[in-house]
Design a protein around this motif. Structure first.
Motif, short mmCIF file in Angstrom:
data_model
loop_
_atom_site.label_atom_id
_atom_site.label_comp_id
_atom_site.label_asym_id
_atom_site.label_seq_id
_atom_site.Cartn_x
_atom_site.Cartn_y
_atom_site.Cartn_z
N ILE A 21 35.05 44.44 39.80
CA ILE A 21 36.06 44.69 40.84
C ILE A 21 35.42 44.94 42.20
CG2 ILE A 21 37.81 45.48 39.20
CD1 ILE A 21 37.24 48.33 40.01
N SER A 22 34.15 45.31 42.22
CA SER A 22 33.47 45.55 43.49
C SER A 22 33.07 44.26 44.20
CB SER A 22 32.23 46.41 43.27
OG SER A 22 32.60 47.69 42.81
N HIS A 23 32.89 43.18 43.45
CA HIS A 23 32.44 41.95 44.12
C HIS A 23 33.39 40.76 43.96
CE1 HIS A 23 30.84 40.34 40.29
NE2 HIS A 23 30.79 39.19 40.91
N THR A 24 34.54 40.97 43.31
CA THR A 24 35.50 39.89 43.13
C THR A 24 36.65 40.08 44.11
OG1 THR A 24 34.90 39.65 40.80
CG2 THR A 24 37.06 38.78 41.45
N ASN A 25 37.07 39.01 44.74
CA ASN A 25 38.19 39.07 45.67
C ASN A 25 39.48 39.22 44.87
OD1 ASN A 25 40.14 38.75 47.58
ND2 ASN A 25 39.45 36.76 48.30
N LEU A 26 40.05 40.40 44.91
CA LEU A 26 41.29 40.67 44.18
C LEU A 26 42.46 40.72 45.16
CD1 LEU A 26 39.81 43.39 41.81
CD2 LEU A 26 40.28 41.01 41.27
N PHE A 87 42.44 39.61 35.14
CA PHE A 87 41.54 39.23 36.23
C PHE A 87 40.21 38.80 35.62
CE2 PHE A 87 40.75 43.81 35.81
CZ PHE A 87 39.36 43.89 35.86
N ILE A 88 39.53 37.91 36.34
CA ILE A 88 38.25 37.35 35.90
C ILE A 88 37.23 37.52 37.02
CG2 ILE A 88 37.06 35.21 35.15
CD1 ILE A 88 39.16 36.11 33.14
N ASP A 89 36.02 37.88 36.65
CA ASP A 89 34.89 37.96 37.58
C ASP A 89 34.82 36.66 38.37
OD1 ASP A 89 32.22 37.70 38.65
OD2 ASP A 89 31.45 39.06 37.13
N ARG A 90 34.63 36.76 39.69
CA ARG A 90 34.63 35.56 40.54
C ARG A 90 33.57 34.54 40.11
NH1 ARG A 90 31.78 38.06 45.82
NH2 ARG A 90 29.67 37.69 45.12
N ASP A 91 32.46 35.02 39.53
CA ASP A 91 31.39 34.10 39.10
C ASP A 91 31.78 33.29 37.86
OD1 ASP A 91 29.85 35.11 41.17
OD2 ASP A 91 28.80 36.54 39.89
N TYR A 92 32.89 33.63 37.22
CA TYR A 92 33.31 32.96 35.99
C TYR A 92 34.68 32.30 36.11
CZ TYR A 92 29.31 35.17 33.89
OH TYR A 92 28.02 35.54 33.59
N GLN A 93 35.26 32.32 37.29
CA GLN A 93 36.57 31.70 37.48
C GLN A 93 36.47 30.18 37.41
OE1 GLN A 93 38.01 33.42 41.17
NE2 GLN A 93 38.23 35.44 40.24
N GLY A 94 37.57 29.55 37.00
CA GLY A 94 37.62 28.09 36.95
C GLY A 94 37.02 27.48 35.69
N ARG A 95 36.78 28.29 34.66
CA ARG A 95 36.17 27.79 33.42
C ARG A 95 37.13 27.81 32.24
NH1 ARG A 95 30.05 30.32 33.47
NH2 ARG A 95 29.76 30.19 35.72
N GLY A 96 38.40 28.12 32.48
CA GLY A 96 39.37 28.17 31.39
C GLY A 96 39.39 29.49 30.64
N ILE A 97 38.69 30.48 31.14
CA ILE A 97 38.59 31.77 30.46
C ILE A 97 39.94 32.50 30.46
CG2 ILE A 97 37.48 34.04 30.52
CD1 ILE A 97 35.02 32.56 31.80
N ALA A 98 40.59 32.54 31.62
CA ALA A 98 41.88 33.23 31.70
C ALA A 98 42.90 32.57 30.79
CB ALA A 98 42.38 33.27 33.14
N THR A 99 42.90 31.25 30.74
CA THR A 99 43.83 30.52 29.87
C THR A 99 43.64 30.93 28.41
OG1 THR A 99 43.91 28.67 31.42
CG2 THR A 99 44.59 28.23 29.14
N GLU A 100 42.41 30.95 27.95
CA GLU A 100 42.14 31.33 26.56
C GLU A 100 42.50 32.79 26.30
OE1 GLU A 100 41.37 29.36 23.96
OE2 GLU A 100 41.72 27.79 25.45
N ALA A 101 42.20 33.66 27.26
CA ALA A 101 42.52 35.08 27.09
C ALA A 101 44.04 35.28 27.01
CB ALA A 101 41.93 35.90 28.25
#
Length: 164
Positions: A21-26, A87-101
Motif C-alpha cells: 500500500i505504500s508504493h501502489t497507486n490506490l 487490490f494488487i501490488d502495482r508490480d503484479y497488475q495486468g497478469r490476471g491475478i485479480a481475476t483469479e482471486a
C-alpha cells in the motif's frame, strides 16, 4: 493461467501489506492505513470480523508470494448479499491475478458463506477493475452516483453483480 491462491489474512502479512500500500497507486480506493502499526491493528480484527460474518479478508498469493488482498463484506441488513473488494501490488497488475482471486473469492461466497448475490462496486474511472468483473461473468446493473469517497471527493461507481 497464473498460479493464484487466496488464504485468510494473517498478522505476519502486515509488513508485506504495508509495503504494497505504500508504493501502489490506490487512487480508486479510500485507504485509511498510514502506518505499519495501523496495518497490524487492522489484521488483528480479522478473526472477530469473520466470526461476526461481517467481513472475510484474504491474502492473494502469486506463485507463493503475497501480492495483494481481497475480501467479501457481508451486507448486515441483507446477509445473503456480499460485496467483493481487492487490490494488487502495482508490480503484479495486468497478469490476471485479480481475476483469479475474484473467482476463488466468489466460490467461497456462494458455497461456504451461502450468499445469493455478490456485487462489485467499481469506480467508473477504473477500467482495469471493470475488465476483471466482466471476465468473471458479472453483469453491469447501473451507475451509482457519488457512492464512493476517496479523500474529500465523491465518485460514481458501476454496480456489477452475479447471483447464484
Amino acid at each position: 493461467m497464473p498460479e493464484v491462491k487466496i488464504r485468510p489474512q494473517e498478522l505476519f502479512d502486515a509488513e508485506r501489506f504495508f509495503e504494497i500500500i505504500s508504493h501502489t497507486n490506490l487512487e480508486f480506493m479510500e485507504f485509511p492505513i498510514k502506518t505499519l502499526e495501523e496495518e497490524r491493528d487492522f489484521l488483528q480484527l480479522n478473526e472477530a470480523k469473520r466470526r461476526a460474518n461481517f467481513e472475510h479478508n484474504y491474502s492473494i498469493l502469486y506463485y507463493g508470494k503475497l501480492v495483494g488482498a481481497c475480501g467479501i463484506r457481508i451486507d448486515q441488513h441483507r446477509p445473503w448479499i456480499g460485496e467483493i473488494g481487492y487490490f494488487i501490488d502495482r508490480d503484479y497488475q495486468g497478469r490476471g491475478i485479480a481475476t483469479e482471486a475474484v473467482k476463488q473469492l466468489e466460490k467461497i461466497g456462494f458455497e461456504k458463506l451461502d450468499l445469493q448475490r455478490i456485487v462489485i462496486l467499481i469506480d467508473t474511472r477504473n477500467r482495469a477493475s471493470e475488465r476483471v468483473a466482466q471476465k468473471c461473468g458479472y453483469q453491469k446493473e447501473c451507475v451509482m452516483r457519488k457512492i464512493h469517497r476517496v479523500g474529500e471527493d465523491y465518485y460514481d461507481c458501476f454496480l456489477y453483480a452475479k447471483t447464484r
